[in-house]
Design an enzyme around this catalytic site. Structure first.
Site, short mmCIF file in Angstrom:
data_model
loop_
_atom_site.label_atom_id
_atom_site.label_comp_id
_atom_site.label_asym_id
_atom_site.label_seq_id
_atom_site.Cartn_x
_atom_site.Cartn_y
_atom_site.Cartn_z
CG ASP A 137 -0.38 -0.05 2.53
OD1 ASP A 137 0.85 -0.19 2.63
OD2 ASP A 137 -1.15 0.07 3.52
CB SER A 138 4.59 1.69 -0.12
OG SER A 138 4.79 0.51 -0.89
CE LYS A 156 3.27 -5.89 3.85
NZ LYS A 156 2.74 -4.75 4.65
CD GLU A 181 8.07 -0.41 7.51
OE1 GLU A 181 7.11 -1.12 7.16
OE2 GLU A 181 8.29 0.73 7.07
O1 KIV Z 1 3.52 -1.06 1.70
C1 KIV Z 1 4.66 -1.52 1.63
O2 KIV Z 1 5.38 -1.33 0.65
C2 KIV Z 1 5.16 -2.30 2.76
C3 KIV Z 1 6.62 -2.63 2.78
C4 KIV Z 1 7.44 -1.43 2.88
C5 KIV Z 1 6.93 -3.64 3.82
O3 KIV Z 1 4.42 -2.64 3.61
#
Ligand code: KIV
Length: 269
Positions: free
Chosen positions: A49-50, A118, A187
């Site tokens: 979700d980044s 996730k 993280e």
């Molecule tokens: O959203 C994301 O990219 C993440 C990673 C940085 C672990 O959760």
């Protein structure tokens, strides 16, 4: 990449931990990036979700919706042939109630084509993890600096520096594993704490800003390729500067359009 590399599975991840082989993970949000990293031999692709920050330009990941995650996940799974694809559950897609969480996790598998989902959180999300795992949808946990908790944390800060916080993180990681998660992202936590959690848990740990003692590493693709100008955390290593390459290509194009060099006769009918 060898042509015969077979598709990565959840049991393969577990086997990699057992034989001490490091797991390489990157984020992807679209077809071309996902295709290139899959062809390069990445083990796992995370549709994070980044995307909200690095693709859509939001300040945080909180505005990201299920529709957006499905769009990115479909683009990535159309490209990836060998890596394991994990899709992030965005904020508010799993926190409200278990039935919504199960439906949204199922949609990322059924419509997105991901192999696992996730979600962020520790002891507070174990019921949710259990409910999703009970549908045979593999879940990757995520503890430590969890970006969806930005307002509680008061910023993107390393977690678990003090002993009380470290103890809570150990408990969170244990709870996520006991709830049936197939792997866990650690993280923004001290390297020693991450190594300790990695040694204790039977499931693979994937670190980001958590030191070399994790079973694998994940980074945001835009960060390692120099596409994010605003913010570069200490744990990011820049492997290329494609902003400069893009800029130079765009500069050349503008100049050639303005001076009439493009299109030449070879680009005309
Ligand atoms: O959203 C994301 O990219 C993440 C990673 C940085 C672990 O959760």
């Amino acid at each position: 990449m060898s042509e015969s590399r077979k598709r990565m599975t959840i049991p393969d991840l577990q086997a990699m931990k057992a034989r001490g082989e490091k797991i390489a993970v990157l984020t992807a949000y679209d077809f071309p990036f996902a295709r290139i990293m899959d062809q390069a031999g990445i083990d796992m692709v995370l549709v994070g979700d980044s995307a909200g920050s690095v693709v859509a330009g939001y300040e945080t990941t909180l505005p990201v919706t299920m529709e957006e995650m499905l769009y990115h996940t479909r683009a990535v799974t159309r490209a990836v042939q060998q890596a394991l694809v994990v899709a992030d559950m965005p904020f508010l897609s799993y926190q409200v109630d278990l039935s919504e969480a199960r439906r949204n996790a199922g949609l990322l598998i059924k419509e997105g084509g991901a192999q696992a989902v996730k979600l962020e959180g520790g002891v507070h999300v174990v019921e949710t993890i259990r409910a999703i795992v009970a549908m045979d949808v593999p879940v990757v946990g995520h503890v430590g600096l969890t970006p969806q908790s930005i307002h509680r944390m008061g910023g993107y800060r390393v977690q678990g520096r003090e002993e009380a916080q470290a103890a809570q993180l150990r408990e969170d990681a244990r709870a996520v594993a006991e709830a049936g998660a197939c792997a866990i992202v650690l993280e923004g936590i001290p390297a020693a704490l991450a190594a300790e959690i990695t040694a204790e848990l039977a499931i693979p740990t994937i670190g980001i800003g958590a030191g070399v003692g994790c079973d694998g590493q994940v980074l945001v693709i835009h960060d390692i390729l120099g596409l994010c100008e605003k913010y570069s955390p200490k744990f990011v290593k820049r492997y290329a500067d494609i902003s400069a390459t893009i800029r130079s290509g765009v500069d050349d194009y503008i100049r050639e359009v303005k001076d009439g060099t493009f299109p030449g006769s070879e680009h005309s009918f």
